[in-house]
Enzyme design. Structure first.
Site, PDB file in Angstrom:
ATOM      1  N   ASP A 133      -7.074  -3.746  -5.574  1.00 21.56           N
ATOM      2  CA  ASP A 133      -6.678  -2.455  -4.990  1.00 21.56           C
ATOM      3  C   ASP A 133      -5.235  -2.081  -5.342  1.00 21.56           C
ATOM      4  OD1 ASP A 133      -8.366  -4.257  -3.600  1.00 21.56           O
ATOM      5  OD2 ASP A 133      -8.424  -3.008  -1.823  1.00 21.56           O
ATOM      6  N   ASP A 146       0.796  -1.226   0.000  1.00 15.93           N
ATOM      7  CA  ASP A 146       0.000   0.000   0.000  1.00 15.93           C
ATOM      8  C   ASP A 146       0.829   1.276   0.000  1.00 15.93           C
ATOM      9  OD1 ASP A 146      -2.656  -0.924  -0.178  1.00 15.93           O
ATOM     10  OD2 ASP A 146      -2.534  -1.653   1.875  1.00 15.93           O
TER      11      ASP A 146
HETATM   12  N1  GLY Z   1      -7.544  -1.325   0.038  1.00 10.80           N
HETATM   13  C1  GLY Z   1      -8.488  -1.765   0.995  1.00 10.80           C
HETATM   14  C2  GLY Z   1      -9.851  -1.256   0.795  1.00 10.80           C
HETATM   15  O1  GLY Z   1     -10.207  -0.733  -0.218  1.00 10.80           O
HETATM   16  O2  GLY Z   1     -10.635  -1.402   1.702  1.00 10.80           O
END
Ligand code: GLY
Length: 401
Positions: A177, A119
């Site tokens: 994501d 992330d």
């Molecule tokens: N990346 C985690 C979410 O969208 O909750």
């Protein structure tokens, strides 16, 4: 005179072919609302900053405890708060926002060396990337470059992907994501001339395009690869309603991710992908009239299912960009939908009432229903992409001047 007309026609043709000259009619009343919203949002974030202690980052406002919930800098959302402060500072010139953004960047900085998460794009590019855009300090570049290196360390050439979540041996988990973290890698190649970051981003996007999407261009949330062979072992969900459902935020991440892929590479295949995802979400029979998506397009209790404001904010911001890359008619369709999302989010019931929700701008997002966390609550990334969408909308107006 004739020559001028001819030159103007050629210019128009050039711009329409390059897809850069799309102009859309903005609404005077929405522009006025946006101006007021920046000030209201800044006031809200000043409430939030008073509630934050030490090195804690905002996470959500709990429906149960009626309190602000916070996280450390390692949480995937830590970059959104300083990123939003910087966006709002740009729009209001309120020094208190910049001071707070700088304080939080100081707490976030150490994450540049975090190799346990995919992330880093969210965490570092939405924060230090925005800081760099506002003020090109060499130390920001260094932090971003180290972050790109940490992110790239999670790439496995056998699989052709960056690993999203660390898991048990025998698993290599990639979530949709992850597409959002690639922008940082493109920046790193531009900055250093080292094409390895670019290649990783493109390879990850291509592998994801091959394995994450269904024939209707909706996406799975998680693809589990065999770390030894690179073969797909399982496709499933973690945060959606079901393995075969279309989790709304996942669709939003994919849409935004492939728009960035097109912006960075100018490869048509990514534009086609973004168009297909946009078509899936915008023409979906379960997309509500106000365009604020249900948390999952296949949630069983639609129309009584919860909405996910974060998904709408991400889609709105992404679609304003995509509108510039397509033909006039499609662009207008995207613009109208994104504008409706923005209008809806700018009104009840999605706006926090002033002084409530510990300073969050928006309410009614959905974090993780299967885990029963952050359900129907404010979220930092909903605020971030909402402010970004407002900025992008305003930019259409600025172009006309
Ligand atoms: N990346 C985690 C979410 O969208 O909750």
């Amino acid at each position: 005179m004739k020559k001028i007309k001819w030159l103007a026609a050629m210019g128009l043709l050039f711009f329409s072919l390059s897809g850069q000259a799309q102009e859309f009619k903005t609404s005077a009343s929405l522009l006025k609302t946006i101006k007021t919203n920046y000030v209201k949002a800044a006031d809200q974030y000043k409430i939030m900053m008073k509630e934050l202690e030490g090195d804690r980052f905002p996470k959500t406002f709990s429906n149960k405890t009626r309190k602000l919930e916070t996280s450390g800098s390692g949480w995937w959302c830590s970059g959104f708060y300083p990123g939003t402060l910087l966006y709002l500072h740009e729009k209001t010139n309120d020094q208190a926002l910049l001071t707070e953004a700088n304080r939080m960047l100081g707490h976030l900085e150490k994450e540049q060396f975090n190799t346990t998460t995919h992330d880093l794009g969210f965490m570092m590019f939405c924060s230090f990337g925005n800081a760099l855009a506002a003020d090109p300090k060499p130390e920001y570049k260094k932090i971003l470059l180290n972050s790109a290196k940490s992110l790239a360390s999670r790439f496995d050439p056998k699989i052709g992907c960056i690993k999203s979540w660390d898991s048990k041996e025998g698993d290599f988990l990639v979530i949709i994501d992850n597409m959002m973290n690639l922008e940082l890698l493109f920046w790193a190649t531009r900055e250093t001339g080292d094409s390895s970051y670019y290649k990783i981003a493109v390879t990850h996007a291509n592998t994801t395009m091959k394995n994450h999407f269904r024939p209707d261009h909706s996406s799975y949330h998680v693809v589990n690869y065999n770390p030894k062979t690179g073969a797909v072992q399982k496709k499933h969900t973690a945060q959606g309603y079901a393995d075969e459902s279309a989790w709304a935020r996942g669709q939003a991440w994919g849409l935004y991710g492939y728009i960035v892929m097109y912006r960075e590479t100018k490869e048509k295949v990514y534009l086609d992908m973004a168009n297909e995802i946009a078509s899936f979400v915008l023409k979906h029979p379960n997309m509500p009239k106000d365009k604020v998506a249900y948390w999952d397009f296949n949630a069983p209790n639609i129309p009584d299912a919860l909405r996910d404001v974060s998904a709408a904010a991400i889609m709105s911001s992404g679609l304003f960009e995509l509108a510039k890359y397509t033909d006039r008619k499609t662009g207008q369709f995207y613009f109208n939908n994104a504008e409706q999302m923005l209008k809806s989010l700018s009104a009840a019931p999605y706006q926090s009432l002033p002084g409530t929700n510990a300073g969050f701008i928006l309410q009614h997002s959905v974090g993780h229903i299967p885990e029963n966390t952050e359900v129907d609550q404010p979220l930092t990334y909903a605020d971030y992409y909402y402010v970004e969408a407002m900025k992008r909308y305003e930019a259409f107006n600025a172009k006309k001047k």
